[in-house]
Write an enzyme that holds these catalytic residues in place. Structure first.
Site, mmCIF file in Angstrom:
data_model
loop_
_atom_site.group_PDB
_atom_site.id
_atom_site.type_symbol
_atom_site.label_atom_id
_atom_site.label_comp_id
_atom_site.label_asym_id
_atom_site.label_seq_id
_atom_site.Cartn_x
_atom_site.Cartn_y
_atom_site.Cartn_z
ATOM 1 C CG ASP A 105 45.337 23.111 16.358
ATOM 2 O OD1 ASP A 105 44.132 22.976 16.496
ATOM 3 O OD2 ASP A 105 45.656 23.301 15.039
ATOM 4 C CD GLN A 214 49.235 25.327 16.244
ATOM 5 O OE1 GLN A 214 48.110 26.033 16.039
ATOM 6 N NE2 GLN A 214 49.113 24.274 15.292
ATOM 7 C CG ASP A 216 52.927 29.478 9.579
ATOM 8 O OD1 ASP A 216 52.308 29.329 10.434
ATOM 9 O OD2 ASP A 216 52.405 29.263 8.383
ATOM 10 C CG ASP A 246 46.269 20.012 9.423
ATOM 11 O OD1 ASP A 246 44.985 19.876 9.436
ATOM 12 O OD2 ASP A 246 46.977 20.882 9.960
ATOM 13 C CD GLU A 253 53.346 31.831 4.558
ATOM 14 O OE1 GLU A 253 54.673 31.794 4.768
ATOM 15 O OE2 GLU A 253 52.797 31.027 5.216
ATOM 16 C CD GLU A 286 42.019 21.243 6.614
ATOM 17 O OE1 GLU A 286 41.256 21.494 7.456
ATOM 18 O OE2 GLU A 286 43.533 21.296 7.152
ATOM 19 C CG ASP A 353 38.956 20.832 11.417
ATOM 20 O OD1 ASP A 353 39.076 21.069 12.705
ATOM 21 O OD2 ASP A 353 39.401 20.897 10.752
HETATM 22 C C1 NOJ Z 1 43.407 21.730 10.238
HETATM 23 C C2 NOJ Z 1 42.879 20.860 11.047
HETATM 24 O O1 NOJ Z 1 41.691 19.906 10.467
HETATM 25 C C3 NOJ Z 1 42.252 21.417 12.158
HETATM 26 O O2 NOJ Z 1 41.738 20.793 13.124
HETATM 27 C C4 NOJ Z 1 43.410 22.431 12.847
HETATM 28 O O3 NOJ Z 1 43.038 23.015 13.927
HETATM 29 C C5 NOJ Z 1 43.963 23.189 11.791
HETATM 30 N N1 NOJ Z 1 44.364 22.479 10.651
HETATM 31 C C6 NOJ Z 1 44.956 23.976 12.430
HETATM 32 O O4 NOJ Z 1 46.276 23.322 12.794
#
Ligand code: NOJ
Ligand code: CA
Length: 550
Positions: A105, A214, A216, A246, A253, A286, A353
């Site tokens: 990622d 990935q 959690d 991020d 959850e 974010e 993104d």
């Molecule tokens: C947010 C990040 O900005 C993005 O690039 C990433 O793919 C996702 N989080 C998942 O980790």
């Protein structure tokens, strides 16, 4: 393996548009009645509100500057370019993830929270970056991706197979591919069709919001909370100025909610308390709520300092493809209405993104310039995505996924085969389109370039308190395609005028505007005159201007 990500349909649309011809606006008429605001800027940028006055720059370290010829940008390379950024008017850097990673990622999958990826250097190179940035008055905020570390992380490897190991409950395990206490699926279908992955060794399923690799973390386990807050301390102790957090809304959850539930908010408060135990640190969220980031601010003092206003940042191209001023003003009025006092929006027009502003503007120069004009003058802290100041265009190679189209190397030199990015044979990913026309070397000093536009706009913002912390008043003009807004601090007032119409000039009146003085043009081209309490404004097609009225 490459993947295609749905939201990046935006990028695809934009790529189609990349062939559109650009619509250049004349170079803005700039006068600087008091250009030298250095002392004021220094005072604003060194106080506790520094992050409200700073201009940030998002850097993909991998694509910024290679220092050792391996084709991969690195921390030493970035450090060698600080003066270029400083001269543009950048005060702070947001670094995309720099920690070791399997790169499934693009580094948001952190394999070791307390080290630097060998691709980018070593911890000492980060120390050197901080030691070079701080005396220049520049701050550095790395990305902190606490949500989905990869299955290569030591914490994940330890619990498998023994369910009695120290990390046995650090992830979310279930005997079936479901859990009644988790009422959410994958974050988004792009990352996989199921949120549960069978782990053959443990013979149980683990929950993952993103890629299957990935898992959690289980933030209901106090040991996970402690370990991740210690990660924050580790970087703060090294001297970073804060973090870009991020997808932090997705930490915990429940059966009924998965985004910013009370347990996640509690965690954010603990993280804020950690930051507050160091002087002058800040963090930006974010947000996963694109219409309002209000939840990320808590009471305005106990959660995030900043959160991205994606209602503008991700969607600005929509109002700019129409002619209604109210559409572009709405995200700012909404955040004024919904956010608690003390909140500060973070404003983007492009990112790793969402893609490149050039593409969202369909290649129309006056459009990305006005999008940046709004970003720099509406309330909020601007974050320039690296290369945006050159109007970098997307590439067409996906190494990890299609978001890589907007993660191509920075273009420093015009002619060099690798444009000054690397002395090696080639960069890790090819350059974006028309790189030879979008170099720093070619644009710096050219008054009609996007670079000069950014340089001037940032110079106007610099040292003027009204833009960082001033109030906002949106004036209603009887011509709906003219946006007119006022930013005021205790001793200065600025008025911005902007036309949404790219074809024709417009004039209109804002009744009862009550401007406190006559307008002095600082930037752009338009006219603003007073008649009693009313203000008359005329703006050329796709025009914009900044006036000082007090
Ligand atoms: C947010 C990040 O900005 C993005 O690039 C990433 O793919 C996702 N989080 C998942 O980790
Ligand atoms: Ca390198």
């Amino acid at each position: 393996m490459t993947r295609t990500l749905a939201p990046l349909a935006l990028v695809a649309a934009a790529l189609l548009a990349a062939s559109c011809s650009s619509h250049a606006t004349p170079a803005p008429a700039v006068t600087y009645p008091d250009k030298d605001r250095a002392a004021a800027a220094q005072a604003l940028l060194s106080g506790p509100d520094w992050y409200r006055h700073a201009v940030f720059y998002e850097v993909d370290v991998r694509s910024f500057q290679d220092s050792n010829g391996d084709g991969i940008g690195d921390l030493k390379g970035l450090t060698s370019r600080l003066d270029e950024l400083k001269s543009l008017g950048i005060d702070a850097l947001w670094l995309m993830p720099i920690m070791p990673t399997p790169f499934v990622d693009s580094g948001y999958d952190v394999a070791d929270y307390e080290d630097v990826s060998p691709d980018y250097g070593a911890l000492g190179d980060l120390d050197a970056l901080l030691a070079a940035a701080h005396p220049r008055g520049m701050r550095v905020m790395p990305d902190l991706a606490l949500t989905p570390p990869p299955d290569q992380h030591a914490w994940f490897r330890h619990p498998r197979p023994p369910t009695t190991s120290a990390h046995a409950d650090w992830y979310i395990w279930s005997d079936t591919p479901s859990d009644p206490n988790i009422g959410c699926g994958t974050f988004s279908a792009q990352f996989g069709s199921s949120a549960w992955q069978l782990d053959a060794t443990r013979n149980q399923y683990y929950f993952h919001r993103f890629y299957a690799g990935q898992p959690d973390l289980n933030y209901r386990n106090p040991a996970v909370v402690k370990a991740t807050l210690d990660v924050a301390r580790f970087w703060l102790d090294r001297g970073v100025d804060g973090f870009r957090c991020d997808v932090i809304g997705l930490l915990v959850e429940s059966a009924t909610g998965c985004d910013m539930i009370p347990e996640t908010q509690d965690y954010i408060r603990q993280l804020r308390a950690v930051l507050d135990s160091y002087p002058n640190r800040a963090m930006v969220a974010e947000s996963t709520n694109y219409s309002s980031a209000a939840a990320y601010f808590g009471n305005g003092k106990d959660m995030f300092h900043m959160a991205f206003n994606f209602d503008y940042g991700y969607f600005w191209s929509m109002p700019f493809s129409g002619t209604l001023a109210s559409a572009v003003e709405k995200p700012f009025l909404d955040s004024q209405k919904l956010n608690p006092q003390g909140a500060q929006d973070a404003l983007v027009i492009g990112s790793h993104d969402v893609g490149r502003a050039y593409d969202a503007a369909r290649g129309i120069q006056s459009r990305w310039e006005r999008a940046a004009f709004v970003q720099m003058t509406m309330p909020g802290t601007p974050y320039v995505y690296y290369g945006e100041e050159l109007a970098l265009q997307s590439g067409s190679t996906a190494v990890v996924d299609t978001r890589d189209y907007a993660r191509t190397p920075m273009v420093w030199a015009k002619a060099d085969p690798n444009h000054g990015f690397t002395t090696g044979s080639k960069p890790w990913i090819p350059f974006g389109a028309n790189a030879d026309q979008t170099s720093l070397e070619g644009e710096k000093g050219d008054p009609s370039s996007t670079y000069s536009y950014y340089e001037q706009l940032l110079a106007i913002r610099r040292g003027r308190e009204a833009f960082g912390t001033g109030s906002l008043q949106v004036l209603t003009v009887d011509d709906p395609s003219i946006a007119l807004w006022v930013r005021a601090s205790s001793d200065e007032t600025y008025v911005m005028a902007m036309s949404m119409d790219e074809e024709d000039a417009h004039s209109g009146t804002a009744q009862g505007a009550n401007l406190p003085g006559d307008a002095e043009l600082l930037f752009g081209s338009a006219t603003l005159t007073r008649s009693g309490a009313d203000a008359h404004v005329s703006v050329p097609a796709a025009g914009y201007a900044i006036f000082r009225v007090r």
